[in-house]
Scaffold this active site. Structure first.
Site, PDB file in Angstrom:
ATOM      1  N   ASN A  54       0.826  -1.210   0.000  1.00 32.68           N
ATOM      2  CA  ASN A  54       0.000   0.000   0.000  1.00 32.68           C
ATOM      3  C   ASN A  54       0.859   1.259   0.000  1.00 32.68           C
ATOM      4  OD1 ASN A  54      -2.275  -1.606   0.088  1.00 32.68           O
ATOM      5  ND2 ASN A  54      -2.696  -1.256   2.251  1.00 32.68           N
ATOM      6  N   ARG A 380     -10.742  -4.163 -14.070  1.00 32.30           N
ATOM      7  CA  ARG A 380      -9.616  -4.986 -13.607  1.00 32.30           C
ATOM      8  C   ARG A 380     -10.070  -6.441 -13.659  1.00 32.30           C
ATOM      9  NH1 ARG A 380      -6.044  -1.440 -11.191  1.00 32.30           N
ATOM     10  NH2 ARG A 380      -6.912   0.351 -10.080  1.00 32.30           N
ATOM     11  N   ARG A 410      -5.460   1.873 -13.248  1.00 37.46           N
ATOM     12  CA  ARG A 410      -4.103   2.063 -12.732  1.00 37.46           C
ATOM     13  C   ARG A 410      -3.422   0.739 -12.396  1.00 37.46           C
ATOM     14  NH1 ARG A 410      -4.580   5.828  -8.099  1.00 37.46           N
ATOM     15  NH2 ARG A 410      -4.584   7.475  -9.651  1.00 37.46           N
ATOM     16  N   HIS A 440     -15.506   3.014 -14.897  1.00 37.24           N
ATOM     17  CA  HIS A 440     -15.371   2.267 -13.649  1.00 37.24           C
ATOM     18  C   HIS A 440     -16.631   1.476 -13.330  1.00 37.24           C
ATOM     19  CE1 HIS A 440     -14.561   1.903  -9.179  1.00 37.24           C
ATOM     20  NE2 HIS A 440     -13.396   1.582  -9.688  1.00 37.24           N
ATOM     21  N   TYR A 473     -12.133  -9.824  -1.825  1.00 37.29           N
ATOM     22  CA  TYR A 473     -12.826  -8.554  -1.636  1.00 37.29           C
ATOM     23  C   TYR A 473     -14.299  -8.818  -1.356  1.00 37.29           C
ATOM     24  CZ  TYR A 473      -8.886  -6.259  -4.132  1.00 37.29           C
ATOM     25  OH  TYR A 473      -7.659  -5.802  -4.534  1.00 37.29           O
ATOM     26  N   ARG A 569     -13.778   2.271   4.573  1.00 42.57           N
ATOM     27  CA  ARG A 569     -12.587   1.454   4.765  1.00 42.57           C
ATOM     28  C   ARG A 569     -11.328   2.296   4.898  1.00 42.57           C
ATOM     29  NH1 ARG A 569     -11.132  -1.589  -0.383  1.00 42.57           N
ATOM     30  NH2 ARG A 569      -9.689   0.133  -0.741  1.00 42.57           N
ATOM     31  N   HIS A 597     -15.022  -3.811   0.184  1.00 45.00           N
ATOM     32  CA  HIS A 597     -15.043  -3.203  -1.144  1.00 45.00           C
ATOM     33  C   HIS A 597     -16.447  -2.834  -1.610  1.00 45.00           C
ATOM     34  CE1 HIS A 597     -13.938  -3.134  -5.575  1.00 45.00           C
ATOM     35  NE2 HIS A 597     -12.939  -2.463  -5.035  1.00 45.00           N
TER      36      HIS A 597
END
Length: 694
Positions: A54, A380, A410, A440, A473, A569, A597
């Site tokens: 992270n 993703r 990303r 997204h 997730y 979160r 998530h």
């Protein structure tokens, strides 16, 4: 327990919290899992490595504006000398905590379990001989030390790669006194090596690659003496910036940009704790970094790569018991999912229920000759995806397949480019969304011929179409045959492909057009209702809350009497429980075994409630720079299930929850030592799946 790193002075409204420091506070909460002794030892190491991963991404994406402001000596604004200093101070404290934990708690605990990472000084003669043999056979042939002189300038050092800097005495083969050399370590070499049992003895013994190279550095410089040395690692700004209005081919522009990502502006320098001031200053000057960008670490400069130990040690008894989710309870195997959706919508709460339900939906569509078209967004999906193989099979079977691929996801750009090229090559219609916006939204739309009519079936999700992360997730998948929702989905797909004007949507809220506006309007309506004496309630669960307009709307609603709970979160700039300001607002963060998530938004006035799911966090980028969707759950039973599992369960968590106090700090709610304390994640795992024996 509490987490710090909150500050109220570096954004537009000084009463709000600092976004970047809030992200570091989140990582403090993640690090707590590495501290907890009730967590299996290998999992404690995994959480330590997660924090390092992270932080790598934080430096790659968030640090550059602060660093640039410090270089320019900017004294005002969101990014300034002061913001860089605050951030650097907090980062140094967090990194120091990591390595203290690693050296003083985790390594001794591994030693007690018969697992040891041995330094050169700890190795006996037989072990040193084996390491030397390994070095000569596997490592030395790949190393080329570069002595620095006018014809050999400082080499390009890739982002996050392992390197050594060496200071030499004496003269080189040409009689020159060039004292500095660089040794770049190839990424293909494993960072952790298990010694064979014949030399390791009774323990599972490992050596780090850096230790192997350190022990034999002198052998790389025949005729010279190694005076000083240090391992080092540089982190570079890696957020790709492509002007979409100024490129002819976005895919090619991104592929070219990927080639340069590893060599962006340096933002952090990590060296061994014992690195000399001379070498540290030399590196700082080379990478044009200030002193506070230097991180001296007591251990490997890349803790992320220590996750290799989890597999190499082969100790499942030191890991979580494997969890196997059940097939979604609302799906009936052996019966057509299309027929089931004609009766009722289906919700899948991942990963408590298996992502296989989503794959089954797509698989049935691929194999059904009545299905004519499949449309899907890809953000993703990973480099090895059964879902993408199913889409390829759909094309092979003659179905119309349209895929909206987000190339700018990303750090997933390369995988997405490869999938896009593969699908295009076999005849799928591949589009790249809307210029200037990231796509997204997570949507799949199936069009099926039923008699004389065409009927649509839709899948919307709060998370990605990625089978691997779907096991880690928490997300909500929603399958529906509701014509009002699927018609809206069709409009969105046509809009993204054709760039034509979006028709009025009846059920979906879409960014960048009306998601932001509608969300604020909903919050404001509850504020007016509360001011009129009605009972008003908001519970919002998301990953991040950093949009100032939404935050101001929540604060105003709370001041009008709305009771507000935010379950967030990560980053959150909304202060909670501040007397006279946010008395009616509570902020809670749940950090569990799984990564939270799902985005769930609940609004109630008296007895009338509404619940929306979304792909979007409440961040400015999600509202104005992305294609996002939010959609209502109208089935009363499904809505109640979401309230119970995603909201109420988390508001009553007494194990993994952290509550923000008026000082802006997070404090642990409850204690893991309380045997009867409620863990939302553990309860849901018990309800929907099973733990397998190790």
């Amino acid at each position: 327990m509490w987490t710090s790193f909150q500050d109220r002075s570096s954004i537009a409204d000084p009463r709000l919290l600092d976004r970047d420091l809030s992200l570091l506070a989140f990582n403090e909460r993640v690090l707590d899992w590495a501290v907890r002794e009730d967590v299996p030892l290998m999992e404690r190491l995994r959480f330590l490595c997660i924090v390092s991963s992270n932080l790598d991404e934080f430096f790659e994406v968030r640090a550059e504006p602060h660093l640039s402001a410090a270089r320019a000596r900017d004294e005002k604004g969101q990014y300034s000398v002061a913001s860089f200093d605050r951030l650097a101070d907090s980062l140094h404290k967090l990194v120091s905590r990591q390595y203290t934990l690693y050296n003083e708690q985790l390594m001794p605990a591994f030693e007690a379990q018969g697992i040891r990472i041995m330094s050169h000084g700890e190795r006996n003669a037989a072990q040193r001989a084996w390491v030397k043999q390994y070095f000569e056979k596997e490592v030395r042939p790949l190393l080329i030390p570069v002595g620095l002189d006018p014809s050999h300038p400082f080499p390009q050092v890739a982002n996050k790669s392992l390197n050594f800097i060496v200071r030499l005495t004496g003269k080189d083969a040409f009689g020159r006194e060039n004292e500095i050399a660089i040794v770049k370590v190839p990424r293909v070499l494993p960072r952790l090596i298990r010694m064979p049992d014949k030399v390791a003895g009774a323990k599972a013994s490992f050596v780090s690659l850096s230790s192997v190279i350190r022990a034999h550095l002198a052998e790389l410089f025949t005729g010279r003496e190694v005076w000083q040395f240090s391992q080092f690692r540089v982190t570079r700004h890696s957020d790709l910036a492509v002007d979409e209005d100024d490129v002819q081919n976005l895919r090619m522009a991104l592929r070219q940009g990927l080639e340069h990502r590893h060599y962006g502006q340096a933002v952090r320098l990590e060296v061994s704790a014992g690195c000399s001031e001379h070498l540290a200053d030399f590196l700082l000057k080379q990478f044009e970094l200030p002193a506070k960008a230097l991180y001296r670490v007591h251990g490997p400069v890349n803790l992320v790569r220590l996750t290799q130990l989890i597999d190499l040690a082969e100790r499942p008894d030191l890991c979580f018991s494997p969890y196997k989710p059940n097939f979604p309870v609302l799906m009936h195997p052996g019966r057509s999912i299309f027929e089931q959706l004609k009766e009722r919508d289906i919700l899948i709460h991942q990963p408590y229920e298996s992502f296989d339900g989503v794959l089954s939906f797509l698989r049935e569509a691929v194999n059904d000759p009545k299905v004519l078209a499949i449309k899907q967004t890809i953000y993703r999906t990973g480099s090895d995806s059964e879902l993408m193989e199913l889409l390829r099979e759909a094309v092979r079977r003659g179905k119309e397949v349209t895929v909206v691929v987000e190339l700018k996801a990303r750090f997933d750009e390369e995988a997405n480019i490869n999938w896009a090229e593969m699908l295009e090559s076999i005849g799928a219609q591949v589009v790249y969304g809307v210029v200037g916006l990231k796509t997204h939204a997570k949507m799949m739309l199936i069009t099926r011929r039923e008699g004389k009519n065409l009927k649509r079936y839709g899948h919307l999700s709060t998370g990605n179409y990625n089978p691997r992360t779907a096991r880690l997730y928490t997300d909500i998948s929603h399958l529906t045959a509701d014509a009002s929702i699927t018609t809206d989905m069709e409009h969105v797909f046509v809009h993204m492909a054709s760039q034509s004007k979006l028709p009025r949507l009846s059920r979906l809220w879409m960014a960048p057009f009306h998601l932001h506006r509608n969300t604020i309007a909903k919050i404001d309506a509850l504020g007016r209702a509360a001011a009129a004496g009605k009972d008003a309630r908001i519970v919002a669960k998301m990953n991040s809350l950093t949009d100032e307009a939404l935050v101001r709307s929540l604060i105003a609603a709370g001041q009008q009497g709305v009771k507000i709970d935010v379950i967030v979160r990560g980053a959150c700039i909304l202060p909670a429980q501040v007397p006279g300001y946010t008395d009616n607002i509570r902020v809670r963060s749940v950090i569990g075994r799984l990564l939270e998530h799902s985005r769930v938004f609940y609004f109630r006035i008296d007895a009338v409630d509404e619940l929306y799911l979304s792909s979007a966090d409440w961040m400015n980028r999600n509202m104005v720079r992305r294609v996002e969707v939010a959609w209502p759950v109208t089935d009363e039973g499904l809505r109640q299930r979401l309230v119970d599992e995603c909201l109420v369960a988390y508001l009553h968590d007494g194990v993994d929850a952290w509550d923000m106090h008026a000082d802006g700090l997070y404090y642990r709610n409850g204690s893991v030592e309380q045997g009867n304390a409620h863990s939302a994640q553990k309860a849901l795992m018990d309800r929907y799946g099973r733990f397998e024996k190790r």
